[in-house]
Scaffold this motif. Structure first.
Motif, PDB file in Angstrom:
ATOM      1  N   GLU A 127       0.830  -1.204   0.000  1.00 53.45           N
ATOM      2  CA  GLU A 127       0.000   0.000   0.000  1.00 53.45           C
ATOM      3  C   GLU A 127       0.868   1.259   0.000  1.00 53.45           C
ATOM      4  O   GLU A 127       0.576   2.226  -0.729  1.00 53.45           O
ATOM      5  CB  GLU A 127      -0.917  -0.001   1.228  1.00 53.45           C
ATOM      6  CG  GLU A 127      -2.028  -1.050   1.163  1.00 53.45           C
ATOM      7  CD  GLU A 127      -2.853  -1.081   2.440  1.00 53.45           C
ATOM      8  OE1 GLU A 127      -2.559  -0.265   3.351  1.00 53.45           O
ATOM      9  OE2 GLU A 127      -3.777  -1.909   2.531  1.00 53.45           O
ATOM     10  N   SER A 128       1.929   1.225   0.784  1.00 53.13           N
ATOM     11  CA  SER A 128       2.824   2.387   0.838  1.00 53.13           C
ATOM     12  C   SER A 128       3.503   2.613  -0.499  1.00 53.13           C
ATOM     13  O   SER A 128       3.617   3.758  -0.982  1.00 53.13           O
ATOM     14  CB  SER A 128       3.875   2.192   1.944  1.00 53.13           C
ATOM     15  OG  SER A 128       3.273   2.084   3.215  1.00 53.13           O
ATOM     16  N   TRP A 129       3.933   1.530  -1.126  1.00 52.32           N
ATOM     17  CA  TRP A 129       4.621   1.672  -2.405  1.00 52.32           C
ATOM     18  C   TRP A 129       3.675   2.125  -3.505  1.00 52.32           C
ATOM     19  O   TRP A 129       4.018   2.967  -4.333  1.00 52.32           O
ATOM     20  CB  TRP A 129       5.289   0.353  -2.796  1.00 52.32           C
ATOM     21  CG  TRP A 129       5.896   0.425  -4.168  1.00 52.32           C
ATOM     22  CD1 TRP A 129       7.016   1.118  -4.527  1.00 52.32           C
ATOM     23  CD2 TRP A 129       5.390  -0.174  -5.361  1.00 52.32           C
ATOM     24  NE1 TRP A 129       7.258   0.973  -5.881  1.00 52.32           N
ATOM     25  CE2 TRP A 129       6.276   0.185  -6.405  1.00 52.32           C
ATOM     26  CE3 TRP A 129       4.298  -0.988  -5.640  1.00 52.32           C
ATOM     27  CZ2 TRP A 129       6.072  -0.238  -7.712  1.00 52.32           C
ATOM     28  CZ3 TRP A 129       4.094  -1.421  -6.948  1.00 52.32           C
ATOM     29  CH2 TRP A 129       4.980  -1.041  -7.961  1.00 52.32           C
ATOM     30  N   GLN A 130       2.473   1.567  -3.535  1.00 50.54           N
ATOM     31  CA  GLN A 130       1.509   1.965  -4.561  1.00 50.54           C
ATOM     32  C   GLN A 130       1.151   3.441  -4.463  1.00 50.54           C
ATOM     33  O   GLN A 130       0.817   4.075  -5.477  1.00 50.54           O
ATOM     34  CB  GLN A 130       0.262   1.088  -4.451  1.00 50.54           C
ATOM     35  CG  GLN A 130       0.503  -0.339  -4.921  1.00 50.54           C
ATOM     36  CD  GLN A 130      -0.570  -1.307  -4.505  1.00 50.54           C
ATOM     37  OE1 GLN A 130      -1.590  -0.920  -3.926  1.00 50.54           O
ATOM     38  NE2 GLN A 130      -0.358  -2.589  -4.791  1.00 50.54           N
ATOM     39  N   ALA A 131       1.243   3.997  -3.257  1.00 52.75           N
ATOM     40  CA  ALA A 131       1.009   5.430  -3.093  1.00 52.75           C
ATOM     41  C   ALA A 131       2.208   6.252  -3.567  1.00 52.75           C
ATOM     42  O   ALA A 131       2.078   7.464  -3.822  1.00 52.75           O
ATOM     43  CB  ALA A 131       0.712   5.751  -1.631  1.00 52.75           C
ATOM     44  N   ASP A 132       3.360   5.600  -3.719  1.00 50.34           N
ATOM     45  CA  ASP A 132       4.591   6.290  -4.132  1.00 50.34           C
ATOM     46  C   ASP A 132       5.427   5.333  -4.980  1.00 50.34           C
ATOM     47  O   ASP A 132       6.488   4.869  -4.563  1.00 50.34           O
ATOM     48  CB  ASP A 132       5.369   6.737  -2.888  1.00 50.34           C
ATOM     49  CG  ASP A 132       6.624   7.525  -3.234  1.00 50.34           C
ATOM     50  OD1 ASP A 132       6.758   7.974  -4.393  1.00 50.34           O
ATOM     51  OD2 ASP A 132       7.481   7.683  -2.336  1.00 50.34           O
ATOM     52  N   PRO A 133       4.951   4.988  -6.201  1.00 46.87           N
ATOM     53  CA  PRO A 133       5.606   3.946  -7.006  1.00 46.87           C
ATOM     54  C   PRO A 133       7.011   4.289  -7.488  1.00 46.87           C
ATOM     55  O   PRO A 133       7.716   3.412  -7.989  1.00 46.87           O
ATOM     56  CB  PRO A 133       4.645   3.770  -8.195  1.00 46.87           C
ATOM     57  CG  PRO A 133       3.911   5.065  -8.273  1.00 46.87           C
ATOM     58  CD  PRO A 133       3.771   5.546  -6.862  1.00 46.87           C
ATOM     59  N   GLY A 140       9.772  -0.084  -3.129  1.00 49.30           N
ATOM     60  CA  GLY A 140       9.545  -1.029  -4.220  1.00 49.30           C
ATOM     61  C   GLY A 140      10.360  -2.302  -4.070  1.00 49.30           C
ATOM     62  O   GLY A 140       9.853  -3.411  -4.252  1.00 49.30           O
ATOM     63  N   LEU A 141      11.632  -2.135  -3.706  1.00 47.00           N
ATOM     64  CA  LEU A 141      12.491  -3.304  -3.519  1.00 47.00           C
ATOM     65  C   LEU A 141      12.046  -4.132  -2.315  1.00 47.00           C
ATOM     66  O   LEU A 141      12.077  -5.364  -2.345  1.00 47.00           O
ATOM     67  CB  LEU A 141      13.945  -2.871  -3.357  1.00 47.00           C
ATOM     68  CG  LEU A 141      14.627  -2.340  -4.621  1.00 47.00           C
ATOM     69  CD1 LEU A 141      16.040  -1.875  -4.304  1.00 47.00           C
ATOM     70  CD2 LEU A 141      14.639  -3.376  -5.727  1.00 47.00           C
ATOM     71  N   ALA A 142      11.630  -3.462  -1.263  1.00 45.69           N
ATOM     72  CA  ALA A 142      11.140  -4.183  -0.088  1.00 45.69           C
ATOM     73  C   ALA A 142       9.881  -4.968  -0.421  1.00 45.69           C
ATOM     74  O   ALA A 142       9.710  -6.125   0.003  1.00 45.69           O
ATOM     75  CB  ALA A 142      10.871  -3.197   1.047  1.00 45.69           C
ATOM     76  N   GLN A 163       6.340  -7.701 -11.684  1.00 44.35           N
ATOM     77  CA  GLN A 163       5.580  -6.510 -12.055  1.00 44.35           C
ATOM     78  C   GLN A 163       6.070  -5.282 -11.291  1.00 44.35           C
ATOM     79  O   GLN A 163       6.172  -4.186 -11.854  1.00 44.35           O
ATOM     80  CB  GLN A 163       4.098  -6.746 -11.800  1.00 44.35           C
ATOM     81  CG  GLN A 163       3.448  -7.725 -12.764  1.00 44.35           C
ATOM     82  CD  GLN A 163       2.020  -8.076 -12.376  1.00 44.35           C
ATOM     83  OE1 GLN A 163       1.436  -7.454 -11.481  1.00 44.35           O
ATOM     84  NE2 GLN A 163       1.442  -9.069 -13.035  1.00 44.35           N
ATOM     85  N   VAL A 164       6.376  -5.480 -10.012  1.00 39.68           N
ATOM     86  CA  VAL A 164       6.893  -4.372  -9.209  1.00 39.68           C
ATOM     87  C   VAL A 164       8.241  -3.906  -9.758  1.00 39.68           C
ATOM     88  O   VAL A 164       8.477  -2.701  -9.921  1.00 39.68           O
ATOM     89  CB  VAL A 164       7.030  -4.787  -7.730  1.00 39.68           C
ATOM     90  CG1 VAL A 164       7.754  -3.701  -6.932  1.00 39.68           C
ATOM     91  CG2 VAL A 164       5.658  -5.066  -7.126  1.00 39.68           C
ATOM     92  N   LEU A 165       9.122  -4.861 -10.052  1.00 41.29           N
ATOM     93  CA  LEU A 165      10.433  -4.490 -10.593  1.00 41.29           C
ATOM     94  C   LEU A 165      10.297  -3.812 -11.950  1.00 41.29           C
ATOM     95  O   LEU A 165      11.032  -2.864 -12.259  1.00 41.29           O
ATOM     96  CB  LEU A 165      11.315  -5.733 -10.703  1.00 41.29           C
ATOM     97  CG  LEU A 165      11.723  -6.380  -9.373  1.00 41.29           C
ATOM     98  CD1 LEU A 165      12.515  -7.663  -9.625  1.00 41.29           C
ATOM     99  CD2 LEU A 165      12.531  -5.413  -8.512  1.00 41.29           C
ATOM    100  N   ALA A 166       9.346  -4.275 -12.760  1.00 47.72           N
ATOM    101  CA  ALA A 166       9.123  -3.645 -14.062  1.00 47.72           C
ATOM    102  C   ALA A 166       8.684  -2.191 -13.888  1.00 47.72           C
ATOM    103  O   ALA A 166       9.146  -1.295 -14.615  1.00 47.72           O
ATOM    104  CB  ALA A 166       8.066  -4.425 -14.843  1.00 47.72           C
ATOM    105  N   THR A 167       7.805  -1.954 -12.926  1.00 44.97           N
ATOM    106  CA  THR A 167       7.350  -0.584 -12.669  1.00 44.97           C
ATOM    107  C   THR A 167       8.499   0.293 -12.204  1.00 44.97           C
ATOM    108  O   THR A 167       8.642   1.451 -12.644  1.00 44.97           O
ATOM    109  CB  THR A 167       6.230  -0.595 -11.608  1.00 44.97           C
ATOM    110  OG1 THR A 167       5.135  -1.374 -12.092  1.00 44.97           O
ATOM    111  CG2 THR A 167       5.754   0.822 -11.318  1.00 44.97           C
TER     112      THR A 167
END
Length: 265
Positions: free
Chosen positions: A60-66, A72-74, A90-94
């Motif tokens: 949730e924290s990362w999606q608010a600040d991608p 993101g790494l965490a 998908q996270v790494l791609a973003t």
């Protein structure tokens, strides 16, 4: 080496898959993808309810600040620990979209794609890392691995050689180089390369390298020698299962015959 003996007609493809897995295994074990601070952000962790809750919170924290690399790494680390590799990628791609020139991030993402078997995409990402200026041996070794997955053996070995220029005598790279020769069918050169790697101080402490050597020796029909090599690290019943597997595979008409026919380069 696997102890199961498939009865499906595509036994030759099973051996191809076995060799590809062997090509990647040592590099993945010895050299985990390093985080931007030199740590391993993708280490396996707990899958307890507490970690599920923690993962959701980080997500949730990362999606608010991608754009946030640390979050993101965490988040990617937690997702991989939970076995959610697709979401992890998908996270790494973003993150790479927001940080397209970050060499370490591209290397990390590319190596994870290699491990996921996404060869074409991994090649593109790792090539981007090199174009961004990376000279990390891990980039070249990972690129070699994904090229091997695509049967681009000469290109793969060029990259392994580049990795060895950066990191001479690297047992992980030599392991992949040896298995690249095996994939192409040059078992004698594969054996020589794997023996060189296993004689290195770092190679002597890596049982997977010896198992790859046993595999290559066994593929040449020298089962007693392969058994002796494998016995250094495996229990007797597993060694015998592996030898039986190879013998059955090699007994099939035309199965891997090209491997034993090809001369050393």
């Amino acid at each position: 080496m696997s102890g199961s003996c498939p009865s499906h007609p595509t036994r030759q493809m099973s051996l191809v898959a076995l060799l590809v897995a062997s090509t990647l295994a040592l590099g993945a074990c010895q050299n985990k993808s390093a985080g931007l601070d030199g740590t391993d952000p993708l280490a396996t962790g707990s899958t307890s309810p507490a970690s599920l809750k923690e993962t959701a919170k980080i997500g949730e924290s990362w999606q608010a600040d991608p754009k946030n690399m640390r979050l993101g790494l965490a988040y990617a680390s937690q997702l991989k620990a939970l076995g959610q590799s697709d979401q992890q990628l998908q996270v790494l791609a973003t993150l790479t979209q927001y940080h397209p020139q970050d060499q370490k991030l591209l290397t990390l993402y590319g190596r994870e794609l290699v491990q996921a078997g996404q060869a074409g995409q991994a090649e593109a990402v790792l090539t981007r890392a090199i174009a961004a200026g990376s000279t990390d041996w891990k980039v070249y070794s990972a690129l070699g691995s994904t090229l091997d997955q695509q049967a681009k053996y000469a290109e793969a070995r060029d990259n392994y050689q580049r990795a060895l220029k950066v990191s001479p005598g690297n047992a992980a790279v030599l392991n992949n180089l040896g298995m690249s020769y095996a994939l192409e069918g040059n078992l004698k050169q594969a054996e020589a390369t794997l023996k060189d790697a296993s004689n290195l101080p770092s190679g002597k402490s890596e049982p997977r390298l010896r198992q790859n050597l046993a595999l290559v020796v066994g593929l040449q029909g020298r089962f007693d020698e392969a058994r002796q090599i494998a016995s250094a690290d495996l229990p007797a019943d597993e060694v015998e299962a592996n030898m039986a597997y190879l013998q059955k595979m090699l007994a099939q008409p035309n199965t891997w015959q090209q491997l034993t026919d090809k001369p050393a380069g």
